[in-house]
Design a protein around this motif. Structure first.
Motif, PDB file in Angstrom:
ATOM      1  N   LEU A 129       0.844  -1.187   0.000  1.00  0.00           N
ATOM      2  CA  LEU A 129       0.000   0.000   0.000  1.00  0.00           C
ATOM      3  C   LEU A 129       0.884   1.243   0.000  1.00  0.00           C
ATOM      4  CD1 LEU A 129      -2.700  -0.937   2.653  1.00  0.00           C
ATOM      5  CD2 LEU A 129      -3.140  -0.472   0.236  1.00  0.00           C
TER       6      LEU A 129
ATOM      7  N   LEU B 193      -7.831  -0.909   0.549  1.00  0.00           N
ATOM      8  CA  LEU B 193      -7.519  -1.080   1.971  1.00  0.00           C
ATOM      9  C   LEU B 193      -8.268  -2.273   2.560  1.00  0.00           C
ATOM     10  CD1 LEU B 193      -7.496   2.636   3.154  1.00  0.00           C
ATOM     11  CD2 LEU B 193      -5.600   1.017   3.421  1.00  0.00           C
TER      12      LEU B 193
ATOM     13  N   ARG C 296      -6.603  -5.451   1.463  1.00  0.00           N
ATOM     14  CA  ARG C 296      -5.357  -5.659   2.219  1.00  0.00           C
ATOM     15  C   ARG C 296      -5.671  -6.104   3.645  1.00  0.00           C
ATOM     16  NH1 ARG C 296      -1.940  -7.550   4.141  1.00  0.00           N
ATOM     17  NH2 ARG C 296       0.287  -7.029   4.304  1.00  0.00           N
ATOM     18  N   ALA C 297      -6.743  -5.572   4.210  1.00  0.00           N
ATOM     19  CA  ALA C 297      -7.161  -5.999   5.544  1.00  0.00           C
ATOM     20  C   ALA C 297      -7.581  -7.468   5.540  1.00  0.00           C
ATOM     21  CB  ALA C 297      -8.301  -5.118   6.047  1.00  0.00           C
TER      22      ALA C 297
ATOM     23  N   THR D  67      -0.939  -5.269  10.690  1.00  0.00           N
ATOM     24  CA  THR D  67      -1.399  -4.715   9.419  1.00  0.00           C
ATOM     25  C   THR D  67      -2.911  -4.540   9.424  1.00  0.00           C
ATOM     26  OG1 THR D  67       0.459  -5.692   8.222  1.00  0.00           O
ATOM     27  CG2 THR D  67      -1.462  -5.075   6.921  1.00  0.00           C
TER      28      THR D  67
ATOM     29  N   CYS E 218      -4.661  -0.980   8.587  1.00  0.00           N
ATOM     30  CA  CYS E 218      -5.671  -0.809   7.539  1.00  0.00           C
ATOM     31  C   CYS E 218      -6.956  -0.241   8.123  1.00  0.00           C
ATOM     32  CB  CYS E 218      -5.952  -2.149   6.859  1.00  0.00           C
ATOM     33  SG  CYS E 218      -4.617  -2.747   5.806  1.00  0.00           S
TER      34      CYS E 218
ATOM     35  N   ARG F 287      -6.535   3.486   8.740  1.00  0.00           N
ATOM     36  CA  ARG F 287      -6.559   4.274   7.507  1.00  0.00           C
ATOM     37  C   ARG F 287      -7.975   4.363   6.938  1.00  0.00           C
ATOM     38  NH1 ARG F 287      -1.405   3.029   3.681  1.00  0.00           N
ATOM     39  NH2 ARG F 287      -2.255   4.907   2.691  1.00  0.00           N
TER      40      ARG F 287
END
Length: 263
Positions: free
Chosen positions: A50, A64, A67-68, A79, A83, A86
């Motif tokens: 990211l 996001l 990715r989470a 992480t 995430c 963010r």
């Protein structure tokens, strides 16, 4: 931009993302690359980083969230928290829903599911208002995770089965793998390890590589020796360590590991 959602996800799943990339905004291109990583059966697929700065919007919110999901599947709690933070800071309706899903997951994994049931019900209504079937199913899935964390295993099974049917009906193939992981766990915890093993074994044969750790864990606890790991992450290492201990008959040393993975 809103109309790019089906195109980018379809392209990512079929491998045609590169041809489509020139027509995509940067945030949707990132979401597509993230999805392709999550969906890949290639154990050597490179991780997708990211960037430090993301343009607020729906595409970045999806990037996001995906990715989470990788972090959730690999037990990368740091992480997952980043995430979530963010997403919380992003001024976008989808990001706000994703942020609360991540918050609910983190609470369940920390053994504090008390407020997650109500959160999941509210999220489900809001996701329907946004016409986002993936978010609707994820909300039901979150309620199943909360029930499992609260040790209400019959309720967890009921909700996991509902999420699995919804994912199949909506053809949400990637979400369906996640529901299958929780369905296998719910079957095991309700005294049906043979069904848990069947679900986990069937999924492991076709699921993306990043789902392997959870599925190998369920196979192990269903009484089936899991195959070797295909990738290296926290979840895979936990499953491998548990398998090694069980092979030596040291079942009692699994208790702390059980708590960390299933809490």
């Amino acid at each position: 931009m809103a109309g790019q959602t089906p195109e980018v996800f379809s392209a990512a799943s079929t491998g045609d993302l590169d041809a489509l990339a020139r027509d995509l905004d940067a945030d949707w291109a990132l979401a597509g690359r993230m999805l392709r990583w999550l969906a890949s059966r290639d154990a050597h697929h490179p991780a997708v980083a990211l960037p430090d700065t993301l343009t607020p919007g729906r595409g970045s919110a999806w990037a996001l969230w995906l990715r989470a999901r990788v972090a959730f599947l690999t037990l990368d709690l740091e992480t997952l928290a980043r995430c979530g933070a963010r997403l919380e800071a992003m001024d976008d309706p989808h990001a706000r829903l994703f942020a609360r899903l991540v918050r609910g997951q983190r609470r369940c994994m920390a053994g504090d599911p008390s407020s997650v049931f109500a959160m999941a019900a509210t999220l489900q209504d809001e996701a329907r208002a946004l016409s986002e079937p993936t978010l609707v199913v994820e909300s039901v899935l979150l309620s199943a995770l909360a029930a499992a964390s609260a040790e209400d295993h019959e309720e967890a099974l009921k909700r996991a089965r509902l999420a699995a049917r919804m994912a199949q009906s909506e053809r949400l193939w990637l979400t369906h793998f996640t529901t299958s992981v929780l369905l296998a766990r719910a079957r095991r915890m309700t005294g049906q390890p043979h069904l848990a093993g069947m679900i986990a074994r069937g999924c492991l044969e076709v699921a993306p590589a990043l789902f392997g750790g959870w599925l190998r864990w369920e196979l192990l606890h269903a009484g089936v020796e899991p195959p070797p790991p295909r990738v290296d992450n926290h979840a895979e290492r936990a499953a491998s360590l548990a398998a090694a201990w069980l092979c030596r008959g040291e079942r009692d040393v699994l208790d702390p590991l059980d708590a960390s993975v299933e809490g």
